[in-house]
Design a protein around this motif. Structure first.
Motif, short mmCIF file in Angstrom:
data_model
loop_
_atom_site.label_atom_id
_atom_site.label_comp_id
_atom_site.label_asym_id
_atom_site.label_seq_id
_atom_site.Cartn_x
_atom_site.Cartn_y
_atom_site.Cartn_z
N ASN A 1 -4.61 6.41 22.77
CA ASN A 1 -4.34 7.57 23.64
C ASN A 1 -2.84 7.74 23.91
OD1 ASN A 1 -7.08 8.30 23.97
ND2 ASN A 1 -7.31 6.65 25.47
N MET A 2 -2.05 7.59 22.86
CA MET A 2 -0.60 7.69 23.00
C MET A 2 -0.12 9.03 22.45
SD MET A 2 0.47 3.89 21.74
CE MET A 2 2.16 4.43 21.60
N ASN A 3 1.03 9.45 22.95
CA ASN A 3 1.65 10.68 22.47
C ASN A 3 2.82 10.29 21.56
OD1 ASN A 3 2.52 13.27 22.07
ND2 ASN A 3 3.54 13.46 24.05
N CYS A 4 2.53 10.27 20.26
CA CYS A 4 3.55 9.87 19.30
C CYS A 4 3.65 10.94 18.22
CB CYS A 4 3.19 8.52 18.67
SG CYS A 4 4.43 7.90 17.52
N PRO A 5 4.75 11.69 18.17
CA PRO A 5 4.90 12.75 17.16
C PRO A 5 4.79 12.22 15.74
CG PRO A 5 6.61 12.88 18.85
CD PRO A 5 5.91 11.58 19.06
N LEU A 6 4.32 13.08 14.85
CA LEU A 6 4.14 12.68 13.46
C LEU A 6 5.45 12.27 12.81
CD1 LEU A 6 1.61 15.40 12.20
CD2 LEU A 6 1.14 13.03 12.85
N ILE B 1 0.86 -1.17 0.00
CA ILE B 1 0.00 0.00 0.00
C ILE B 1 0.90 1.23 0.00
CG2 ILE B 1 -1.93 -1.13 1.18
CD1 ILE B 1 -1.03 0.25 3.76
N SER B 2 0.30 2.39 -0.19
CA SER B 2 1.10 3.60 -0.26
C SER B 2 1.56 4.02 1.14
CB SER B 2 0.29 4.74 -0.88
OG SER B 2 -0.73 5.17 0.01
N MET B 3 2.63 4.79 1.17
CA MET B 3 3.16 5.31 2.44
C MET B 3 2.10 6.17 3.14
SD MET B 3 6.64 4.80 2.98
CE MET B 3 7.40 6.34 3.51
N GLU B 4 1.37 6.97 2.36
CA GLU B 4 0.38 7.87 2.96
C GLU B 4 -0.73 7.10 3.64
OE1 GLU B 4 1.51 8.03 -0.10
OE2 GLU B 4 2.77 9.83 -0.01
N GLU B 5 -1.23 6.05 2.98
CA GLU B 5 -2.29 5.24 3.58
C GLU B 5 -1.80 4.56 4.86
OE1 GLU B 5 -4.95 3.83 -0.25
OE2 GLU B 5 -3.03 2.86 0.12
N PHE B 6 -0.59 4.05 4.82
CA PHE B 6 -0.04 3.39 6.00
C PHE B 6 0.11 4.38 7.15
CE2 PHE B 6 3.46 1.89 8.66
CZ PHE B 6 3.03 0.61 8.96
N GLU B 7 0.60 5.57 6.87
CA GLU B 7 0.78 6.56 7.92
C GLU B 7 -0.56 6.97 8.53
OE1 GLU B 7 3.15 9.90 6.79
OE2 GLU B 7 4.75 8.66 5.95
N GLU B 8 -1.60 7.07 7.69
CA GLU B 8 -2.92 7.41 8.22
C GLU B 8 -3.42 6.35 9.20
OE1 GLU B 8 -5.75 9.98 5.47
OE2 GLU B 8 -5.01 8.21 4.42
N VAL B 9 -3.22 5.08 8.85
CA VAL B 9 -3.66 4.00 9.73
C VAL B 9 -2.89 4.03 11.04
CG1 VAL B 9 -3.73 1.49 10.01
CG2 VAL B 9 -4.45 2.51 7.85
N ILE B 10 -1.58 4.24 10.99
CA ILE B 10 -0.77 4.29 12.21
C ILE B 10 -1.20 5.47 13.08
CG2 ILE B 10 1.56 4.60 13.12
CD1 ILE B 10 1.14 1.91 11.88
N GLN B 11 -1.44 6.62 12.47
CA GLN B 11 -1.87 7.79 13.24
C GLN B 11 -3.15 7.51 14.00
OE1 GLN B 11 -2.05 11.44 10.95
NE2 GLN B 11 -0.22 10.87 9.80
N LEU B 12 -4.10 6.85 13.34
CA LEU B 12 -5.37 6.57 14.00
C LEU B 12 -5.23 5.51 15.09
CD1 LEU B 12 -7.54 6.84 10.84
CD2 LEU B 12 -7.79 8.22 12.88
#
Length: 684
Positions: A599-604, A582-593
């Motif tokens: 309820n974690m504090n994980c910088p972008l 899958i694309s990097m953008e789609e993967f990053e969106e899933v990880i962010q959510l």
């Protein structure tokens, strides 16, 4: 006189000697009984671990749909204002309240997509060439071909699925089976892709025929390695004997479950070029499977169970095909809120039939252990049987140590046909033969694995299964290490590193949300001092989670490891072309959510670093197999020998793991790499 005295002395000597022998025998018996009791206690504890982990996974799967809906509402939209991820939605997410014209159009689209004439059979193909209508000889050829690891060609698989679909569409929601001709009926439970168990059943009981009818009670696929082959054989049996082979739907004949528990992954691996159409067709065929079977108007056969609201007459009238997935209520034209009471009632009854479990307590309430369906008590069983003038219920859905179990005053029989379900030696498989005018039970048990022929004592089998259960439990514990340590330290204000056993057990149960005998398990998981205080950090001492990218910190690593099953499910939904990327953008969106949900504090920038660490060839695409392979459970502090380190370096992709049988890895490494299903069989 002398002789008399001598004889009396000998008798007096023999009395205490015989008493000593009896006393010794009694002690040996007590010791042996205590030994068996302890082994049985260990077996039950092990069983509880396996079931808790399994049901926790199913519960998460049920929650995944709600999580997925939340994702849709938060993700970036495309030019049309729709969430980008929506383009990748499975057909199982389509609205069910659509008009006849749309259904007809969708049917035509499915047939066009699945046209077998567009697939050419290569000259190198050496498997079975199917012709329709199917014959018993072709069934035997398929069985022989599968025994030699020869898969069925995609063209013939699609033809078989289309024929099965057409035949199933003619069936009612509830089958009515009769023993008037054969005077018997065989009922099989869950097979879960374990082909050897199906072969064992046919070896012991014979192939289906007019004089040997069968009911296969759902869960043909998922978890095992040969789900495709089992589906092919069962569908072939059904097409040859439409009135003698009855196929009930199980909770794993569900596309969303298949995304998580392995069937979609198996289809992609075995039919990569044609995976999209095969997956879509299987999904549709599963939705046409009947919901229940009634034998001679006496026995109700359903996969899960019943509830106090189940009405078989009402179930017979619904459109079962619209429930492509049972994991969520059907959606209206806009959302679930627009559903009528009738539509919600339909969904709830199908959910109860496929997901419910019996319990000893009276009443009916939500099945919180699985997260779906109901718990039903003996009074509910009596009510349903009386209401529909039936005598018994046969169901499956739950693995049992002996392969079967009676409950509710012998009115409910659970039958489970997959042996060695959790681990080698963990359980027997079974099927039931019903015969005579009163349909009396005859239970047949077996254990189909190659190891079943080895002479292994009960205690040795318990030890082997227990070791596997403890490893699986440690993986769950390590996935929540940060949360567990936080709770332990709250109870240890002086930072001694120790808490009492009660507090340790309480924290383990609350954080992991698993109702296990933690006091019994404590000696296997953590050490105590001479005062009985638990050194809680020793709970994580033996193993740790390893990820090749160390910059994301332990908390994020644990979260990703704990959520890897959910991530894989979401990934497969996104991966529309089944390319494994899958694309990097789609993967990053899933990880962010996922991070937000936890309820974690994980910088972008950390999330971006995680994505870049997986994209080794820098093509802007994520290879998810590589992502999953990057997680391992290893020895604490990375204490590997040079040989083990070399072994780890040589495992560079999922493909190499799949061929481990041909590799000379050290047994120590095979013990440590334990989190992937593909290599669990290599544990000693």
């Amino acid at each position: 006189m002398g002789c008399t005295s001598s004889h009396s002395a000998r008798v007096e000597d023999e009395i205490p000697k015989s008493q000593s022998v009896i006393r010794s025998a009694v002690l040996i018996q007590k010791w042996y009984r205590r030994y068996l009791a302890r082994a049985e206690a260990r077996r039950r504890c092990t069983w509880t671990i396996f079931q808790s982990i399994e049901y926790a996974g199913e519960q998460n799967q049920l929650k995944l749909y709600n999580f997925f809906n939340n994702m849709l509402s938060q993700m970036d939209t495309d030019a049309l204002g729709q969430p980008k991820i929506l383009r990748a939605l499975s057909v199982s997410q389509r609205p069910v309240l659509i008009d006849t014209k749309t259904l007809e159009e969708e049917d035509n689209e499915l047939l066009r997509l699945s046209d077998p004439d567009t697939i050419e059979v290569e000259s190198t193909y050496r498997g079975v060439h199917l012709t329709f209508p199917l014959t018993q000889a072709q069934l035997q050829s398929l069985i022989k071909s599968f025994k030699t690891k020869q898969p069925l060609h995609a063209k013939y698989l699609i033809q078989l699925l289309l024929e099965t679909r057409a035949a199933l569409k003619q069936k009612a929601n509830i089958n009515y089976a009769t023993t008037s001709i054969a005077k018997q009926m065989t009922v099989c439970g869950d097979l879960h892709g374990k082909l050897d168990d199906l072969y064992m059943i046919f070896h012991k009981n014979g192939l289906p025929s007019v004089h040997n009818p069968y009911i296969f009670n759902g869960d043909f696929v998922d978890r095992g390695r040969n789900s495709v082959e089992i589906a092919v054989i069962l569908f072939t049996c059904f097409l040859i004997n439409k009135n003698e082979v009855y196929l009930n739907r199980g909770n794993h004949e569900d596309h969303v479950m298949n995304l998580r528990y392995g069937f979609v992954k198996e289809l992609v691996k075995k039919y990569s070029m044609h995976a999209k159409r095969v997956i879509r067709l299987f999904e549709d065929v599963f939705s046409w499977l009947p919901i229940a079977t009634i034998i001679d108007h006496k026995i109700l056969v359903v996969h899960g169970g019943v509830s106090d609201s189940v009405d078989l007459n009402f179930l017979a009238t619904i459109d079962r095909h619209k429930f492509l997935s049972i994991l969520h209520p059907p959606r209206g034209e806009n959302d679930t809120a627009n559903l009528t009471d009738m539509q919600l009632r339909e969904w709830k009854q199908v959910l109860d039939i496929l997901w419910s479990d019996p319990r000893g307590q009276h009443g009916c309430h939500d099945n919180t252990f699985r997260g779906g369906g109901s718990y039903f008590g003996p009074d509910v069983t009596d009510y349903i049987l009386s209401k529909h003038k039936l005598k018994r219920i046969i169901r499956s859905h739950e693995c049992k140590p002996e392969g079967y179990e009676f409950c509710h005053n012998n009115k409910v029989l659970t039958i489970f046909s997959a042996s060695n379900y959790y681990e080698e030696g963990s359980n027997k498989g079974a099927y039931v033969k019903l015969h005579g005018p009163d349909l009396e039970y005859q239970m047949v048990q077996y254990m189909s694995s190659k190891g079943a022929n080895r002479k292994v004592t009960f205690a040795q089998r318990v030890t082997r299964v227990e070791s596997s259960a403890i490893i699986n439990l440690r993986e769950k514990i390590l996935g929540s290490k940060t949360e567990l340590l936080e709770e332990f330290r709250k109870l240890d204000p002086e930072q001694t590193g120790k808490v009492n056993q009660y507090k340790w057990c309480s924290v383990m149960g609350c954080v992991l949300d698993m109702d296990l005998p933690w006091r019994t398990l404590r000696p296997k998981l953590a050490r105590c001092d001479e005062n009985g205080m638990v050194a809680y950090e020793t709970t994580f001492e033996e193993m740790r989670i390893y990820h090749r990218y160390s910059g994301n910190g332990p908390t994020v690593t644990e979260m990703l490891y704990r959520q890897k099953d959910n991530l894989e499910t979401l990934f497969r939904i996104l991966d529309r072309d089944n390319s494994g990327q899958i694309s990097m953008e789609e993967f990053e969106e899933v990880i962010q959510l996922l991070v937000k949900q936890q309820n974690m504090n994980c910088p972008l920038d950390q999330i971006s670093d995680i994505a870049r660490s997986i994209d080794l060839n820098h093509d802007g695409r994520i290879d998810f197999n590589e992502f999953l392979e990057a997680f391992r459970i290893v020895d604490s502090f990375g204490k590997f020998s040079e040989v083990q380190q070399q072994d780890l370096k040589s495992i560079s992709s999922l493909d190499s793991i799949m061929t481990m049988k041909n590799c000379s890895f050290s047994m120590g490494t095979k013990r440590r790499i334990s989190n992937l299903d593909d290599i669990k069989e290599y544990r000693p």
